[in-house]
Design a protein around this motif. Sequence first.
Motif, PDB file in Angstrom:
ATOM      1  N   ILE A  10       0.830  -1.207   0.000  1.00 14.96           N
ATOM      2  CA  ILE A  10       0.000   0.000   0.000  1.00 14.96           C
ATOM      3  C   ILE A  10       0.862   1.253   0.000  1.00 14.96           C
ATOM      4  CG2 ILE A  10      -1.666   1.348   1.340  1.00 14.96           C
ATOM      5  CD1 ILE A  10      -2.907  -1.337   2.218  1.00 14.96           C
ATOM      6  N   SER A  11       1.855   1.293   0.865  1.00 16.53           N
ATOM      7  CA  SER A  11       2.718   2.478   0.951  1.00 16.53           C
ATOM      8  C   SER A  11       3.483   2.723  -0.346  1.00 16.53           C
ATOM      9  CB  SER A  11       3.688   2.346   2.117  1.00 16.53           C
ATOM     10  OG  SER A  11       2.973   2.344   3.320  1.00 16.53           O
ATOM     11  N   LEU A  12       4.045   1.667  -0.912  1.00 11.43           N
ATOM     12  CA  LEU A  12       4.800   1.811  -2.162  1.00 11.43           C
ATOM     13  C   LEU A  12       3.913   2.279  -3.311  1.00 11.43           C
ATOM     14  CD1 LEU A  12       7.175  -1.289  -2.124  1.00 11.43           C
ATOM     15  CD2 LEU A  12       7.801   1.107  -1.873  1.00 11.43           C
ATOM     16  N   ASN A  13       2.735   1.696  -3.427  1.00 12.57           N
ATOM     17  CA  ASN A  13       1.852   2.075  -4.524  1.00 12.57           C
ATOM     18  C   ASN A  13       1.255   3.458  -4.341  1.00 12.57           C
ATOM     19  OD1 ASN A  13       1.474  -0.035  -6.720  1.00 12.57           O
ATOM     20  ND2 ASN A  13       1.544  -1.238  -4.851  1.00 12.57           N
ATOM     21  N   TYR A  14       1.060   3.859  -3.111  1.00  9.53           N
ATOM     22  CA  TYR A  14       0.584   5.210  -2.844  1.00  9.53           C
ATOM     23  C   TYR A  14       1.608   6.224  -3.364  1.00  9.53           C
ATOM     24  CZ  TYR A  14      -1.282   9.256  -0.389  1.00  9.53           C
ATOM     25  OH  TYR A  14      -1.801  10.494  -0.104  1.00  9.53           O
ATOM     26  N   LEU A  15       2.870   5.988  -3.031  1.00  8.17           N
ATOM     27  CA  LEU A  15       3.930   6.888  -3.483  1.00  8.17           C
ATOM     28  C   LEU A  15       4.173   6.768  -4.984  1.00  8.17           C
ATOM     29  CD1 LEU A  15       6.455   6.385  -0.563  1.00  8.17           C
ATOM     30  CD2 LEU A  15       4.987   8.373  -0.978  1.00  8.17           C
ATOM     31  N   LYS A  16       4.195   5.550  -5.479  1.00  8.31           N
ATOM     32  CA  LYS A  16       4.484   5.282  -6.887  1.00  8.31           C
ATOM     33  C   LYS A  16       3.482   5.970  -7.813  1.00  8.31           C
ATOM     34  CE  LYS A  16       4.661   1.278  -9.978  1.00  8.31           C
ATOM     35  NZ  LYS A  16       4.527  -0.185  -9.992  1.00  8.31           N
ATOM     36  N   HIS A  17       2.222   5.938  -7.439  1.00  5.85           N
ATOM     37  CA  HIS A  17       1.171   6.494  -8.295  1.00  5.85           C
ATOM     38  C   HIS A  17       0.763   7.907  -7.905  1.00  5.85           C
ATOM     39  CE1 HIS A  17       0.774   2.703 -10.328  1.00  5.85           C
ATOM     40  NE2 HIS A  17       0.622   2.085  -9.178  1.00  5.85           N
ATOM     41  N   ASN A  18       1.512   8.478  -6.966  1.00  9.73           N
ATOM     42  CA  ASN A  18       1.264   9.852  -6.527  1.00  9.73           C
ATOM     43  C   ASN A  18      -0.226  10.067  -6.228  1.00  9.73           C
ATOM     44  OD1 ASN A  18       1.875  12.446  -5.812  1.00  9.73           O
ATOM     45  ND2 ASN A  18       1.852  13.227  -7.905  1.00  9.73           N
ATOM     46  N   LEU A  19      -0.734   9.314  -5.288  1.00  8.09           N
ATOM     47  CA  LEU A  19      -2.163   9.341  -4.964  1.00  8.09           C
ATOM     48  C   LEU A  19      -2.502  10.347  -3.867  1.00  8.09           C
ATOM     49  CD1 LEU A  19      -2.781   5.507  -5.093  1.00  8.09           C
ATOM     50  CD2 LEU A  19      -3.380   7.201  -6.819  1.00  8.09           C
ATOM     51  N   SER A  20      -1.737  11.380  -3.779  1.00  5.24           N
ATOM     52  CA  SER A  20      -1.972  12.381  -2.735  1.00  5.24           C
ATOM     53  C   SER A  20      -2.927  13.487  -3.182  1.00  5.24           C
ATOM     54  CB  SER A  20      -0.647  12.983  -2.289  1.00  5.24           C
ATOM     55  OG  SER A  20       0.013  13.543  -3.405  1.00  5.24           O
ATOM     56  N   ASP A  21      -3.738  13.225  -4.173  1.00  5.32           N
ATOM     57  CA  ASP A  21      -4.728  14.183  -4.672  1.00  5.32           C
ATOM     58  C   ASP A  21      -5.707  14.533  -3.545  1.00  5.32           C
ATOM     59  OD1 ASP A  21      -6.756  15.577  -5.922  1.00  5.32           O
ATOM     60  OD2 ASP A  21      -7.008  14.151  -7.557  1.00  5.32           O
ATOM     61  N   PRO A  22      -5.811  15.816  -3.179  1.00  6.96           N
ATOM     62  CA  PRO A  22      -6.669  16.204  -2.053  1.00  6.96           C
ATOM     63  C   PRO A  22      -8.165  16.026  -2.318  1.00  6.96           C
ATOM     64  CG  PRO A  22      -5.704  18.142  -3.076  1.00  6.96           C
ATOM     65  CD  PRO A  22      -5.106  16.947  -3.759  1.00  6.96           C
ATOM     66  N   THR A  23      -8.549  15.850  -3.565  1.00  9.38           N
ATOM     67  CA  THR A  23      -9.976  15.688  -3.871  1.00  9.38           C
ATOM     68  C   THR A  23     -10.473  14.269  -3.581  1.00  9.38           C
ATOM     69  OG1 THR A  23      -9.538  15.149  -6.196  1.00  9.38           O
ATOM     70  CG2 THR A  23      -9.927  17.468  -5.653  1.00  9.38           C
ATOM     71  N   ILE A  24      -9.551  13.342  -3.418  1.00  9.84           N
ATOM     72  CA  ILE A  24      -9.931  11.960  -3.113  1.00  9.84           C
ATOM     73  C   ILE A  24      -9.564  11.680  -1.658  1.00  9.84           C
ATOM     74  CG2 ILE A  24      -9.589   9.533  -3.700  1.00  9.84           C
ATOM     75  CD1 ILE A  24      -8.573  10.502  -6.454  1.00  9.84           C
ATOM     76  N   PRO A  25     -10.532  11.264  -0.863  1.00 12.91           N
ATOM     77  CA  PRO A  25     -10.229  10.984   0.555  1.00 12.91           C
ATOM     78  C   PRO A  25      -9.167   9.886   0.702  1.00 12.91           C
ATOM     79  CG  PRO A  25     -12.600  11.006   0.166  1.00 12.91           C
ATOM     80  CD  PRO A  25     -11.927  11.070  -1.180  1.00 12.91           C
ATOM     81  N   ARG A  26      -8.244  10.100   1.620  1.00 16.79           N
ATOM     82  CA  ARG A  26      -7.151   9.140   1.837  1.00 16.79           C
ATOM     83  C   ARG A  26      -7.678   7.763   2.243  1.00 16.79           C
ATOM     84  NH1 ARG A  26      -2.375  12.453   4.946  1.00 16.79           N
ATOM     85  NH2 ARG A  26      -1.771  13.689   3.147  1.00 16.79           N
ATOM     86  N   LEU A  27      -8.761   7.744   3.008  1.00 22.93           N
ATOM     87  CA  LEU A  27      -9.320   6.468   3.423  1.00 22.93           C
ATOM     88  C   LEU A  27      -9.820   5.673   2.221  1.00 22.93           C
ATOM     89  CD1 LEU A  27      -9.897   4.633   5.790  1.00 22.93           C
ATOM     90  CD2 LEU A  27     -12.099   5.767   6.069  1.00 22.93           C
TER      91      LEU A  27
END
Length: 83
Positions: free
Chosen positions: A31-48
């Motif tokens: 989960i951590s690697l793919n979160y960083l790899k795909h740059n999923l830090s978009d604020p419009t999508i809830p982190r949960l």
Amino acid sequence: MKDIHLSFQETKLRIETECSDEIIDKIEEYISLNYLKHNLSDPTIPRLTVSNILLVNAIYEILSLEKEKEECSERVNKILSNF
């Protein structure tokens, strides 16, 4: 119940499972690697939401690999027993 700790999220994911701690560690890492790899830090999508989607993907991928590994081990053992 097992907790999955994620570096990008304050809330822990809690799942009911009998998986070993080794599998849980692999899920956390995936989960951590793919979160960083795909740059999923978009604020419009809830982190949960992102965490839950990655959790489903991680479980599917890791358990599929574990099953494949077991099947290969069974085949190897069967071949070795013939010798």
